[in-house]
Each structure stands twice: as structure tokens, then as C-alpha cells.
Design an enzyme around this catalytic site. Structure first.
Site, PDB file in Angstrom:
ATOM      1  N   CYS A 119       3.823  -4.766   1.022  1.00  0.00           N
ATOM      2  CA  CYS A 119       4.623  -5.458   0.020  1.00  0.00           C
ATOM      3  C   CYS A 119       4.217  -6.930   0.000  1.00  0.00           C
ATOM      4  CB  CYS A 119       6.097  -5.320   0.384  1.00  0.00           C
ATOM      5  SG  CYS A 119       7.160  -6.263  -0.691  1.00  0.00           S
TER       6      CYS A 119
ATOM      7  N   ARG B 175      -2.347   7.172  -3.053  1.00  0.00           N
ATOM      8  CA  ARG B 175      -1.700   6.711  -4.289  1.00  0.00           C
ATOM      9  C   ARG B 175      -0.952   5.404  -4.030  1.00  0.00           C
ATOM     10  NH1 ARG B 175       3.105   4.922  -6.079  1.00  0.00           N
ATOM     11  NH2 ARG B 175       4.151   6.453  -4.770  1.00  0.00           N
ATOM     12  N   ASP B 176       0.120   5.482  -3.275  1.00  0.00           N
ATOM     13  CA  ASP B 176       0.988   4.323  -3.052  1.00  0.00           C
ATOM     14  C   ASP B 176       0.225   3.192  -2.359  1.00  0.00           C
ATOM     15  OD1 ASP B 176       3.069   2.602  -2.359  1.00  0.00           O
ATOM     16  OD2 ASP B 176       4.461   4.218  -1.919  1.00  0.00           O
TER      17      ASP B 176
ATOM     18  N   HIS C   2      11.469   8.584   0.955  1.00  0.00           N
ATOM     19  CA  HIS C   2      10.302   7.694   0.901  1.00  0.00           C
ATOM     20  C   HIS C   2      10.794   6.338   1.392  1.00  0.00           C
ATOM     21  CE1 HIS C   2       6.471   6.241  -1.024  1.00  0.00           C
ATOM     22  NE2 HIS C   2       7.145   5.109  -1.007  1.00  0.00           N
TER      23      HIS C   2
ATOM     24  N   ASN D 250       4.657   0.969   3.236  1.00  0.00           N
ATOM     25  CA  ASN D 250       5.110   2.306   3.608  1.00  0.00           C
ATOM     26  C   ASN D 250       5.177   2.440   5.125  1.00  0.00           C
ATOM     27  OD1 ASN D 250       5.147   3.820   0.963  1.00  0.00           O
ATOM     28  ND2 ASN D 250       3.105   2.922   0.905  1.00  0.00           N
TER      29      ASN D 250
ATOM     30  N   HIS E 145      10.264   2.456   3.306  1.00  0.00           N
ATOM     31  CA  HIS E 145       9.335   1.334   3.506  1.00  0.00           C
ATOM     32  C   HIS E 145       9.702   0.582   4.779  1.00  0.00           C
ATOM     33  CE1 HIS E 145       7.445   0.823  -0.765  1.00  0.00           C
ATOM     34  NE2 HIS E 145       7.304   2.038  -0.281  1.00  0.00           N
TER      35      HIS E 145
HETATM   36 ZN    ZN Z   1       6.012   3.400  -1.039  1.00  0.00          ZN
END
Ligand code: ZN
Length: 309
Positions: A244, A14-15, A211, A253, A213
Site C-alpha cells: 500500500c 493479480r493484486d 482477503h 496483502n 491486508h
Molecule cells: Zn489485496
């Protein structure tokens, strides 16, 4: 699910995939999810219930939920932006539903076009829908407090507001809140302080996951700080995908492979086999050639003589 010390929740499908330009074919996603589960990953966020016009990369989420449910012992998580998404997630049979609530209102307006008050109404409506499901099929409902450690639009985020929104989300009826370092701003001291404050307001059992990063290279330091405090679920993505765009050369992540090595090296059971995890990485790399994969341990290999599962 098998009992582990730390549950690693794999968010790559997903992410990770939502930030890549290319679309991974559904058949390849299934093969990847299967390989991740075979490596011992017990929870996978397989997609998001958003319109395909917004995120064509995740248009097959319902099919992936149905597929994931056929794998024994695998918990299938999905992200939803609103009530409509939650309806889709429940119809598909997701075990766990997460909705992001941006602590930065500027980010909330940009991301989901809603104020805090509007999001809390949405959360209450989803909670009502979830609670109306028969207990045998009722999904677990989590609110992820995003930008909890800082925001790239508004800058610093008041810690008191994180605590207040955690309380408000639980009052609206979610099962649990999580803390998300959406912009990779967190440091371990801030993270300990914030977890302590949220725990004292809502209770330790209402915040179990983070969560994080790795945008500025602090991801594993923050994960360790959270785990030492007693956090038991950590999100991570295979190869750190979900990079990112604001930080070239940095993964988004935290990297699942490196997190598994860190935890297992410290004697914490993850239930994950490292060799099989690398096989899953190869499945992804074959299906999405040209995608930059991060992580030190897959390149260096495990230390000589290191026993892991
Ligand atoms: Zn993330």
C-alpha cells in the site's frame, strides 16, 4: 483439488502485480504460476479483465488463464470490474470470477465509477451470464465486499451496510460473498463480529473466505481470528507484494510464506511445501529484481527440526 484444512488463494499475480510499476513478462509469469502450483498452491488469481490501458501489468490475463488451465488440479481465479470483464473471463475459461463491491460508496465511485445500485445491476447481469453457461464449464461467481472494515476515503463503514450488501449481492445471484480489508483497518474483534453478523443473515456456507491486508501489521492476527471461527479460504500474496503506497515499509496483502508457516505450525494442512514455495519466491525475485519482498519466515528459515510437508 486435494483436500486441505485451509485453502490459501494466491493473489500475487493479480493484486500484487497490479500495484507494481514494472511489467512482469508473460513468460516469467507462467514460470512463476507453475512454481507456485508445484509448491502446492491450489488456487491462483492470475489477473484481471480490465482494459490494458488501465492496467498494462495485467494485459496478458486471458493467456495466463489458458496457461493455468493446463496445470492439473489448479483452480484459476480472476477479478472482473463489470459484465464486459466477466464475458472475457468466461471466454478465457476462468474457474472462478470475483467482482469487488465496495461497501464504501465513495470508494466504489472512485474505484469503478459506479454506485451500489449500479454495481448490484452489474452483479445481476453477470450472474445471469454465469448461470447461462453449461454446468460443466460454469465458473464460480464471488462478490468481494471491499472496504468492509473501513475506508481511507469515508472513514468508518457501517456494519449493517456490509450485511445488507452481502444479502443484496446473493439476491442478485452470486454464489458466495467474501470480506475484504482493503485498507488494512480490521482488528480481530471487529472481524469476528462482522463474520457473525453476515453468517446469521446469509448462512455460513455463503461466506467462506477473507482477503486481509497487513498495512498496519494486523494481517496474521486477523487471519487467525477468521480461521478459528471457521473461515476456510484465505487470500495471500507471495512476498506480500501489493504494498500500500500509503504505508511505506508495510506489505499490502498478507504474506503467503508466513501464513503457510503459521497454519502448518498449528497443525492445519495447507498442502503447500515451504521449500518449494521459497523456490517460487526466487523465480519471482529473478524476474522482478528490485521489487521489495516481505515476509519473516523466508528470511529466518523454518525452526530447527520443524517438519513441513
Ligand atoms: Zn489485496
Amino acid at each position: 483439488m486435494k483436500k486441505v484444512d485451509i485453502l490459501i488463494s494466491e493473489v500475487g499475480p493479480r493484486d500484487g502485480l497490479q500495484s507494481l510499476a514494472g511489467i512482469m513478462p508473460t513468460a516469467a509469469k507462467k514460470q512463476w504460476i507453475n512454481a507456485l502450483a508445484a509448491a502446492g498452491i491450489q488456487e491462483i488469481e492470475v489477473g484481471s479483465f480490465v482494459p490494458a490501458s488501465v492496467l498494462p501489468q495485467l494485459a496478458d490475463t486471458a493467456e495466463l488463464v489458458a496457461y493455468g488451465r493446463t496445470i492439473a488440479g489448479l483452480q484459476i481465479a480472476v477479478l472482473v470490474p463489470n459484465l464486459r470483464g466477466a464475458q472475457g473471463a468466461i471466454a478465457a475459461g476462468a474457474h472462478k470470477i470475483s467482482i469487488p463491491l465496495s461497501v464504501s460508496e465513495a470508494h466504489s465511485l472512485r474505484n469503478v465509477k459506479r454506485t451500489h445500485a449500479q454495481m448490484l445491476d452489474e452483479i445481476a447481469a453477470i450472474a445471469e451470464l454465469v448461470q447461462a453457461q453449461p454446468s460443466a464449464t460454469r465458473p464460480y461467481f464471488e462478490v468481494g465486499l471491499s472496504t468492509a472494515f473501513g475506508c481511507s476515503l469515508q472513514g468508518p463503514v457501517p456494519e449493517l451496510l456490509v450485511v445488507q450488501l452481502a444479502e443484496a449481492a446473493l439476491k442478485a445471484g452470486c454464489d458466495e460473498v467474501g470480506l475484504s480489508d482493503t485498507t488494512g483497518s480490521a482488528n480481530p474483534v471487529q472481524l469476528r463480529r462482522l463474520i457473525t453478523q453476515v453468517w446469521s443473515a446469509v448462512g455460513k456456507d455463503k461466506l467462506c473466505g477473507v482477503h486481509l491486508h497487513n498495512t498496519r501489521g494486523q494481517g496474521l492476527a486477523n487471519a487467525l481470528a477468521a480461521i478459528e471461527m471457521g473461515i476456510t479460504t484465505v487470500d495471500a500474496s507471495m512476498g506480500g507484494i501489493g504494498g500500500c503506497p500509503a504505508a511505506p515499509g508495510a506489505s499490502g496483502n498478507i504474506v503467503t510464506e508466513d501464513l503457510v508457516f503459521l497454519l502448518e505450525a498449528m497443525g492445519l494442512e495447507t498442502g503447500i511445501n515451504f521449500e518449494a514455495l521459497c523456490a517460487a519466491r526466487a523465480v519471482f525475485a529473478d524476474a522482478m529484481p528490485g521489487t521489495e519482498l516481505y515476509g519473516f519466515t523466508p528470511l529466518a528459515g523454518l525452526p530447527k527440526g520443524f517438519e513441513i510437508n
